[in-house]
Design an enzyme around this catalytic site. Structure first.
Site, mmCIF file in Angstrom:
data_model
loop_
_atom_site.group_PDB
_atom_site.id
_atom_site.type_symbol
_atom_site.label_atom_id
_atom_site.label_comp_id
_atom_site.label_asym_id
_atom_site.label_seq_id
_atom_site.Cartn_x
_atom_site.Cartn_y
_atom_site.Cartn_z
ATOM 1 N N ASP A 159 83.266 3.268 62.561
ATOM 2 C CA ASP A 159 82.325 2.884 61.510
ATOM 3 C C ASP A 159 82.713 3.555 60.183
ATOM 4 O OD1 ASP A 159 80.489 1.646 63.557
ATOM 5 O OD2 ASP A 159 80.484 3.718 64.224
ATOM 6 N N HIS A 187 76.069 4.821 66.849
ATOM 7 C CA HIS A 187 77.100 3.780 66.737
ATOM 8 C C HIS A 187 76.457 2.467 67.192
ATOM 9 C CE1 HIS A 187 80.752 1.509 66.940
ATOM 10 N NE2 HIS A 187 80.592 1.295 68.232
HETATM 11 N N1 LIG Z 1 82.554 3.666 69.955
HETATM 12 C C1 LIG Z 1 83.233 2.640 69.462
HETATM 13 O O1 LIG Z 1 83.459 2.576 68.246
HETATM 14 C C2 LIG Z 1 83.775 1.538 70.340
HETATM 15 C C3 LIG Z 1 84.630 0.594 69.786
HETATM 16 C C4 LIG Z 1 85.128 -0.433 70.606
HETATM 17 C C5 LIG Z 1 84.747 -0.498 71.940
HETATM 18 N N2 LIG Z 1 83.909 0.415 72.442
HETATM 19 C C6 LIG Z 1 83.529 0.415 73.867
HETATM 20 O O2 LIG Z 1 84.624 0.912 74.644
HETATM 21 C C7 LIG Z 1 84.476 0.476 75.981
HETATM 22 C C8 LIG Z 1 85.781 -0.072 76.532
HETATM 23 O O3 LIG Z 1 86.159 -1.227 75.835
HETATM 24 P P1 LIG Z 1 87.440 -2.091 76.270
HETATM 25 O O4 LIG Z 1 87.511 -3.209 75.307
HETATM 26 O O5 LIG Z 1 88.628 -1.225 76.475
HETATM 27 O O6 LIG Z 1 86.930 -2.664 77.666
HETATM 28 P P2 LIG Z 1 87.787 -3.296 78.859
HETATM 29 O O7 LIG Z 1 86.828 -4.073 79.691
HETATM 30 O O8 LIG Z 1 89.010 -3.971 78.353
HETATM 31 O O9 LIG Z 1 88.251 -2.016 79.656
HETATM 32 C C9 LIG Z 1 87.353 -1.161 80.279
HETATM 33 C C10 LIG Z 1 88.088 -0.508 81.413
HETATM 34 O O10 LIG Z 1 87.209 0.481 81.941
HETATM 35 C C11 LIG Z 1 87.353 0.472 83.341
HETATM 36 N N3 LIG Z 1 86.232 1.133 83.962
HETATM 37 C C12 LIG Z 1 85.008 0.648 84.290
HETATM 38 N N4 LIG Z 1 84.286 1.585 84.913
HETATM 39 C C13 LIG Z 1 85.034 2.705 84.955
HETATM 40 C C14 LIG Z 1 84.839 4.006 85.476
HETATM 41 N N5 LIG Z 1 83.712 4.335 86.097
HETATM 42 N N6 LIG Z 1 85.836 4.899 85.359
HETATM 43 C C15 LIG Z 1 86.996 4.582 84.768
HETATM 44 N N7 LIG Z 1 87.254 3.355 84.271
HETATM 45 C C16 LIG Z 1 86.279 2.437 84.359
HETATM 46 C C17 LIG Z 1 87.497 -1.009 83.667
HETATM 47 O O11 LIG Z 1 88.062 -1.212 84.974
HETATM 48 C C18 LIG Z 1 88.432 -1.466 82.571
HETATM 49 O O12 LIG Z 1 89.791 -1.305 82.916
HETATM 50 C C19 LIG Z 1 83.325 -0.517 75.944
HETATM 51 O O13 LIG Z 1 82.132 0.151 76.306
HETATM 52 C C20 LIG Z 1 83.254 -0.904 74.502
HETATM 53 O O14 LIG Z 1 81.981 -1.410 74.143
HETATM 54 C C21 LIG Z 1 83.434 1.447 71.669
HETATM 55 O O1 LIG Z 2 80.639 -3.738 68.872
HETATM 56 C C1 LIG Z 2 81.019 -3.507 70.012
HETATM 57 O O2 LIG Z 2 80.371 -3.793 71.020
HETATM 58 C C2 LIG Z 2 82.369 -2.843 70.177
HETATM 59 C C3 LIG Z 2 82.490 -1.637 69.336
HETATM 60 O O3 LIG Z 2 81.426 -0.773 69.516
HETATM 61 C C4 LIG Z 2 82.699 -1.955 67.877
HETATM 62 O O4 LIG Z 2 81.995 -1.394 67.045
HETATM 63 O O5 LIG Z 2 83.621 -2.730 67.559
#
Ligand SMILES: NC(=O)c1ccc[n+]([C@@H]2O[C@H](COP(=O)([O-])OP(=O)(O)OC[C@H]3O[C@@H](n4cnc5c(N)ncnc54)[C@H](O)[C@@H]3O)[C@@H](O)[C@H]2O)c1
Ligand SMILES: O=C(O)C[C@H](O)C(=O)O
Length: 325
Positions: A159, A187
């Site tokens: 952000d 967030h």
């Molecule tokens: N804070 C932020 O700014 C931000 C930004 C983008 C995404 N995210 C979040 O990050 C997370 C991951 O996103 P992604 O696009 O990589 O998802 P994704 O679905 O591509 O990958 C997630 C991975 O986590 C694994 N997983 C699920 N449960 C698990 C556990 N208990 N232990 C270990 N691994 C586990 C899944 O098998 C998968 O491989 C999501 O929650 C998404 O919303 C946060």
């Molecule tokens: O918005 C989402 O769910 C993914 C991530 O937290 C983002 O900000 O891009």
């Protein structure tokens, strides 16, 4: 060469990790002279896919990679770990809010908090990326009885970076010229991107943009950027999230040289945010520690928005209170 440090990444077979692992392995996070041992965790169903990622790590022949562990066992993944990036969780799809993921993802962070507490380095630095990141960090910190809650942080850096980028585009400047941006709170769509103290090339940002733009464009665009990316890509942000995770950990570990960055950290009561939530604050980092930037004036406009996002965090907390024992 320095002694290798251990970097754990969860969700290692997922889309963020597919970008993150390679940035860490190349030295972007901890520097070009810091060897790393990668400790990759995913669930049993994803281990086959993770094998493919490990083959690609091998094929990069990274000079800084001293070892790779790929496992579905959190105790093994966090064994002696110095840096833990908790990415693994279910991402939201179109039409969902991040807090809709609370029940699905909250439970992941109790066992992972315990496993960190039992196995990680006593100085481990933990960054929670998986959403809802602030409340997941609270859950993990609370489960990690043998670690200091201050070691658990949540990612609002994406952000922060988005806010810089929007401001640079609007003012025709470079992000390098922009200082003192703040992301307060969660967030989520209630976060408060605050440019009250921001300078651009030394000038107050507020003298270069209108209040109308701040209220009608800047704040909502930053708040809704995650959803806009999901709409455009059909998937949530990945490369930019990985890049922000690298920025967050690098700054925490190596310092910000006086520059402000935003981190989700356990509230200590600063700025009237009562303890008990993980809240986005402006911080500086030095010698591996972060410190909240103190003494900033908060006007009525800012206070109202800081309270809205605090309230949402308290509601999230109430929804998972039973996980905080
Ligand atoms: N804070 C932020 O700014 C931000 C930004 C983008 C995404 N995210 C979040 O990050 C997370 C991951 O996103 P992604 O696009 O990589 O998802 P994704 O679905 O591509 O990958 C997630 C991975 O986590 C694994 N997983 C699920 N449960 C698990 C556990 N208990 N232990 C270990 N691994 C586990 C899944 O098998 C998968 O491989 C999501 O929650 C998404 O919303 C946060
Ligand atoms: O918005 C989402 O769910 C993914 C991530 O937290 C983002 O900000 O891009």
């Amino acid at each position: 060469m320095k002694k290798p440090v251990k970097v754990a990444i969860t969700g290692a077979a997922g889309q963020i990790a597919y970008s993150l692992i390679f940035r860490v392995a190349s030295g972007s996070m901890l520097g070009p002279d810091q060897p790393v041992i990668l400790q990759l965790l995913d669930i049993p169903d994803s281990l086959e896919k993770l094998k493919g990622t490990v083959m690609e790590i091998d094929d990069c022949a990274f000079p800084l990679v001293s070892g790779v562990v790929a496992t579905a066992d959190a105790n093994e993944a966090f064994d002696g770990t110095d840096y833990a990036l908790l990415v693994g969780a279910r991402p939201r799809g179109p039409g969902m809010e991040r807090k809709d993921l609370l029940s699905a993802n909250g439970a992941i962070f109790v066992p992972q908090g315990k496993a960190l507490s039992d196995n990680a380095s006593r100085d481990v630095k933990v960054l929670v990326v998986g959403n809802p990141a602030n409340t997941n960090a609270l859950i993990a910190a609370s489960a990690a009885k043998k670690l200091d809650p201050k070691q658990f942080t949540a990612m609002v850096r994406l952000d922060h970076n988005r806010a810089i980028s929007q401001l640079a585009t609007k003012t025709g400047t470079s992000g390098n010229d922009i200082d003192k941006v703040i992301i307060w709170g969660n967030h989520s769509a209630t976060q408060y991107p605050d440019i009250s103290h921001t300078t651009i090339g030394g000038k107050p940002a507020k003298s270069l943009v209108s209040q109308e733009w701040i209220e009608k464009d800047f704040i909502p665009v930053v708040q809704q950027r995650g959803a806009a990316i999901i709409k455009a890509r059909g998937l949530s942000s990945a490369a930019s999230a990985a890049s922000a995770a690298v920025d967050h950990m690098r700054d925490w570990a190596l310092g910000t040289d006086g520059k402000w960055v935003s981190m989700g950290i356990p509230s200590d009561g600063s700025y009237g945010i009562a303890p008990g939530v993980v809240y986005g604050y402006p911080v500086t980092c030095k010698n591996g520690q972060y410190e909240i930037v103190q003494g900033l004036s908060v006007d009525e406009f800012s206070r109202a928005r800081m309270t809205v996002t605090e309230t949402e965090l308290r509601e999230e907390r109430a929804a998972i209170e039973d996980l905080l024992k």
